[in-house]
Motif scaffolding. Structure first.
Motif, mmCIF file in Angstrom:
data_model
loop_
_atom_site.group_PDB
_atom_site.id
_atom_site.type_symbol
_atom_site.label_atom_id
_atom_site.label_comp_id
_atom_site.label_asym_id
_atom_site.label_seq_id
_atom_site.Cartn_x
_atom_site.Cartn_y
_atom_site.Cartn_z
ATOM 1 N N ARG A 166 4.086 5.855 -5.468
ATOM 2 C CA ARG A 166 4.123 5.894 -6.943
ATOM 3 C C ARG A 166 3.038 6.831 -7.462
ATOM 4 N N ARG A 167 1.846 6.796 -6.848
ATOM 5 C CA ARG A 167 0.760 7.670 -7.288
ATOM 6 C C ARG A 167 1.139 9.136 -7.065
ATOM 7 N N THR A 168 1.794 9.410 -5.950
ATOM 8 C CA THR A 168 2.194 10.784 -5.635
ATOM 9 C C THR A 168 3.214 11.279 -6.638
ATOM 10 N N ARG A 169 4.190 10.402 -6.987
ATOM 11 C CA ARG A 169 5.198 10.809 -7.967
ATOM 12 C C ARG A 169 4.575 11.051 -9.342
ATOM 13 N N VAL A 179 0.835 -1.208 0.000
ATOM 14 C CA VAL A 179 0.000 0.000 0.000
ATOM 15 C C VAL A 179 0.867 1.254 0.000
ATOM 16 N N LEU A 180 1.896 1.257 0.828
ATOM 17 C CA LEU A 180 2.789 2.419 0.913
ATOM 18 C C LEU A 180 3.502 2.659 -0.415
ATOM 19 N N TRP A 181 3.965 1.585 -1.046
ATOM 20 C CA TRP A 181 4.666 1.720 -2.326
ATOM 21 C C TRP A 181 3.739 2.284 -3.391
ATOM 22 N N LYS A 182 2.503 1.808 -3.436
ATOM 23 C CA LYS A 182 1.546 2.299 -4.427
ATOM 24 C C LYS A 182 1.195 3.771 -4.206
ATOM 25 N N MET A 183 1.055 4.140 -2.931
ATOM 26 C CA MET A 183 0.749 5.544 -2.615
ATOM 27 C C MET A 183 1.875 6.448 -3.060
#
Length: 354
Positions: A351-354, A345-349
């Motif tokens: 990536r979405r922010t970037r 979940v943290l990794w996806k969040m």
């Protein structure tokens, strides 16, 4: 220091993403098999009977009648109930034939061929070696080493300074987004890291137990040997009685039957104080010629190195601490699954922010 920390963080992230699915499957299968002995016995709906050695001996002779070409290699407690046993029958050339579960009165409860296995047996095999033999064992052990290293890195990265103990508490309710996900990941990860590290290293040592034994060079006693000298030897019942007479309160763990060139039985018992829940390490060798005890090796007298190696399995399964220990192993497996989910979940969040 900042550059080194950044590199370790990147390594931790990519190790986790690369092996996450495999570690999650290993954790899930480990959680599901902690109580597989009890579950397996519970699925066999049949009354329980106290162990009757004479009745079991009669049943064993019926399972391998003269001229059948079959022999009994060993008999083990089922692990789930104290009055049920698995009898391993094979051909005289050593090929596995079938496994027969009997109760304490010798009644046959089920028969499995090598091609037959239930869901629980499949999960156990997957957890141990991916159902791929020695190659699978190597893969599991190497993944365990990677997991232990990754947990060590995470523990180093999460270790708080003197003024940062608050970082190991759940994040405040007002916190949102990436900081909140990271706060949970760090707090939960820190408190479960040491148990997970210990269990993963114990699992790796179990795979390499033979090598560990050679390295630690534990004191061992050679197995007694004795040629056959009579044609009508004492049977199963008398042999096991001779062993259990030394430990009247012990529980029968397993019996290895004599072979063509050696008239020696090996009887293992589970005595009070042993770490194993069912499969004890107290060993008694009995003559198949006269039923006399040839060697008595109580688990309590084992050398420290031997006791350490014998303790790996009960530690890895939690048996060493009874029911609370086994529940702690379940909790540790659930911890690893939770960490994998939070990390994803943290990794996806991010990536979405970037």
């Amino acid at each position: 220091m900042g550059i080194a920390r950044s590199g370790l963080l990147r390594l931790h992230r990519w190790l986790s993403l690369s092996a996450m699915l495999f570690w999650a499957l290993q954790a899930a299968s480990g959680v599901l098999i902690v109580f597989h002995w009890e579950l397996e016995d519970a699925l066999i709906r049949a009354p329980h009977h106290q162990t009757d050695l004479a009745a079991i001996e009669t049943r064993l002779s019926e399972l391998v009648p003269p001229g059948s070409g079959l022999i009994i290699e060993s008999m083990w407690t089922s692990g789930g109930a104290s009055d049920r046993y698995d009898v391993y029958v094979e051909t005289s050339d050593g090929e596995a034939e079938r496994t027969i579960r009997i109760d304490g009165a010798g009644n046959v409860l089920r028969t499995l061929t090598p091609a037959e296995s239930g869901v629980l047996d499949t999960l156990v095999g997957f957890h141990h070696n991916l159902l791929a033999g020695e190659v699978g064992s190597w893969i599991v052990s190497l993944s365990g080493l990677l997991l232990a290293g990754n947990i060590g890195i995470a523990l180093f990265l999460a270790w708080p300074g003197r003024q940062r103990l608050h970082a190991l508490r759940p994040p405040p309710k007002a916190m949102r987004g990436i900081p909140k996900a990271y706060g949970w990941h760090r707090a939960i990860g820190f408190w479960g890291a040491l148990p997970a590290l210990a269990l993963s290293l114990a699992g790796v040592l179990l795979v390499f137990q033979d090598s560990a034994e050679r390295w630690l060079a534990p004191t061992s006693t050679a197995t007694p040997t004795e040629p056959w000298t009579i044609t009508s030897p004492p049977g199963f019942g008398k042999v096991v009685e001779a062993a259990m007479a030394l430990y009247p309160d012990a529980r029968l763990a397993d019996v290895s039957f004599p072979i063509a060139d050696s008239a020696v039985w090996r009887v293992r018992l589970r005595t009070d104080g042993e770490a194993r829940r069912a499969y004890g390490r107290t060993t008694v060798f009995v003559s198949g010629n006269n039923g006399q005890v040839l060697a008595n090796l109580p688990a309590s007298d084992a050398a420290p190195s031997r006791a350490f190696l014998d303790g790996l399995f009960p530690f890895h399964t939690g048996e060493i601490a009874g029911l609370p220990g086994r529940l702690a192993v379940v909790a540790t497996g659930a911890w690893l699954l939770t960490m994998a989910l939070l990390g994803l979940v943290l990794w996806k969040m991010r990536r979405r922010t970037r």
